[in-house]
Scaffold this motif. Structure first.
Motif, PDB file in Angstrom:
ATOM      1  N   PRO A 146      -3.897  11.649  -5.058  1.00 34.24           N
ATOM      2  CA  PRO A 146      -4.047  11.086  -3.793  1.00 34.24           C
ATOM      3  C   PRO A 146      -5.176  11.596  -2.934  1.00 34.24           C
ATOM      4  O   PRO A 146      -5.097  12.713  -2.441  1.00 34.24           O
ATOM      5  N   HIS A 155     -12.119  18.387   2.306  1.00 35.35           N
ATOM      6  CA  HIS A 155     -10.978  18.640   2.720  1.00 35.35           C
ATOM      7  C   HIS A 155     -10.707  19.411   3.636  1.00 35.35           C
ATOM      8  O   HIS A 155     -11.458  20.780   3.510  1.00 35.35           O
ATOM      9  N   ALA A 327      -4.059  13.125   5.990  1.00 34.56           N
ATOM     10  CA  ALA A 327      -2.691  14.053   6.292  1.00 34.56           C
ATOM     11  C   ALA A 327      -1.979  14.144   5.053  1.00 34.56           C
ATOM     12  O   ALA A 327      -1.254  14.820   4.573  1.00 34.56           O
ATOM     13  N   ASP A 328      -2.083  13.040   4.254  1.00 33.43           N
ATOM     14  CA  ASP A 328      -1.493  13.304   2.907  1.00 33.43           C
ATOM     15  C   ASP A 328      -2.140  13.235   1.693  1.00 33.43           C
ATOM     16  O   ASP A 328      -1.752  12.740   0.344  1.00 33.43           O
ATOM     17  N   LYS A 329      -3.464  13.670   1.716  1.00 30.68           N
ATOM     18  CA  LYS A 329      -4.413  13.855   0.576  1.00 30.68           C
ATOM     19  C   LYS A 329      -4.377  15.224   0.292  1.00 30.68           C
ATOM     20  O   LYS A 329      -4.342  16.156   1.084  1.00 30.68           O
ATOM     21  N   SER A 351       0.679  17.235  -8.200  1.00 29.30           N
ATOM     22  CA  SER A 351      -0.119  16.563  -7.476  1.00 29.30           C
ATOM     23  C   SER A 351      -0.675  15.146  -8.134  1.00 29.30           C
ATOM     24  O   SER A 351      -1.490  14.555  -7.655  1.00 29.30           O
TER      25      SER A 351
END
Length: 372
Positions: A146, A155, A327-329, A351
């Motif tokens: 993701p 990130h 937020a969800d990476k 992951s």
């Protein structure tokens, strides 16, 4: 263990730099095999990464093909001397070197148009990793994460911007500036593609200059800025992400920097002949999230740039969208290190998941400022 990483472009250096450092910190032996293309070795030297240069090419399409046999000979010879346990790369060089040296290979791919490279490289890979926005099924060894490949270095867990870069640029603290990024279109997957023409560059610079200082980052070195209200980006390329993070706007006909802008919360307008119904999944997704605009003409670039530069809430809107998107990476460096530790196998890594074809996203209507 011994790990070999291929970096054929500057973007590959950024992709793997944190993983190389982390694996070395854990006591592993790591070597980067580099192709000198634009500023690839400049970045490797800046980050003090152990590397060997196996060849070079300029930004013309013919240069790579003429150098290809010598590149393979040197890359394979260097790999044999190093004798790695696992190879990481993004295409044929890594896959074929792994095949000849009988070394398992992990390919990290994010560009759907590179079909020929996929055909000749993926059969030799132990594992193929792509973003979950990737639209092509590359076989039973294809797994997705993701996020985007740029999540390895932009990130929030691995990157923090440095506003002092404004001093290096000679800009005031509150001075607005925009970046125009021009691609060389010299890669194999760029054959037959084009970007912003010289005439349109002049029009775009003229419009941007009305609201911002204009910096031009020109990969091919062909842009003629004489008499135009713009200046070249002339800092070390390792500082480009800090410059991009502080910018009010990016206009580009390239791919990677547009994605980087999205992950930094900088509004970006992308225009090249990849844009359209068959565009790459990551750019469709980023437009759906309101982080970039994919447009086909200079008139549309100017229209979108005008809206973005004249609105008061652009910076806050993009910061909010960027935070929601990330937020969800995953932190992709964590994934790369985990895969390396598992010798290229991915079973059991939470992951990653097996690729399953999903319905392609429809391109979103352009999301304007205040539209969410």
């Amino acid at each position: 263990m011994k790990y070999l990483f291929f970096t054929n472009t500057p973007a590959h250096v950024h992709l793997y730099k944190h993983a190389v450092e982390r694996l070395r910190d854990r006591g592993h032996d790591v070597l980067v095999l580099a192709r000198e293309y634009t500023c690839t070795t400049d970045l490797l030297e800046w980050y003090d990464l152990p590397h060997t240069v196996y060849g070079s090419c300029d930004t013309s399409k013919g240069s790579l093909m003429s150098q290809l046999p010598a590149h393979y000979v040197r890359a394979i010879a260097s790999a044999r001397r190093f004798d790695p346990d696992l190879i990481f790369g993004m295409g044929a060089y890594a896959a074929h070197t792994g095949a000849v040296t009988r070394t398992p290979t992990v390919l990290l791919i994010d560009s759907e148009p590179a079909s020929f490279d996929h055909t000749i490289s993926t059969p030799f890979a132990r594992t193929i990793l792509t973003p979950n926005t990737f639209r092509k099924d590359l076989g039973e060894d294809h797994h997705v994460f993701p996020g985007l490949k740029e999540c390895a270095y932009l990130h929030p867990e691995v990157y923090e911007s440095n506003p002092s870069v404004r001093d290096r640029l000679g800009l005031e603290t509150d001075e607005s500036y925009a970046i125009l990024r021009l691609n060389a279109f010299g890669s194999q997957h760029d054959v037959g593609k084009q970007g912003i023409t010289s005439e349109d560059q002049q029009r775009i610079i003229g419009r941007l200059d009305e609201d911002a200082t204009v910096l031009v980052s020109d990969e091919g070195g062909d842009a003629d800025l004489e008499g135009l209200p713009a200046r070249p980006f002339d800092l070390h390329p390792a500082l480009l992400h800090d410059v991009l993070a502080e910018a009010d706007l990016l206009v580009a006909d390239t791919q990677t920097m547009v994605t980087e802008a999205a992950l930094l919360g900088t509004p970006a307008i992308r225009s090249n002949s990849f844009v359209g119904e068959d565009d790459m999944g990551n750019f469709v997704e980023l437009e759906n999230q309101g982080l970039i605009h994919n447009v086909a003409s200079a008139d549309e670039i100017i229209e979108q740039a005008t809206t973005l530069l004249e609105a008061d809430d652009t910076a806050e809107t993009w910061r909010r969208r960027r935070n929601a998107f990330l937020a969800d990476k995953v932190n992709l460096t964590d994934v790369i290190v985990d895969v390396a530790t598992e010798q290229g196998y991915v079973d059991g890594l939470e992951s990653l998941s097996q690729f399953s074809q999903v319905a392609a996203h429809e391109p979103a209507q352009s999301v304007g400022v205040g539209g969410d």
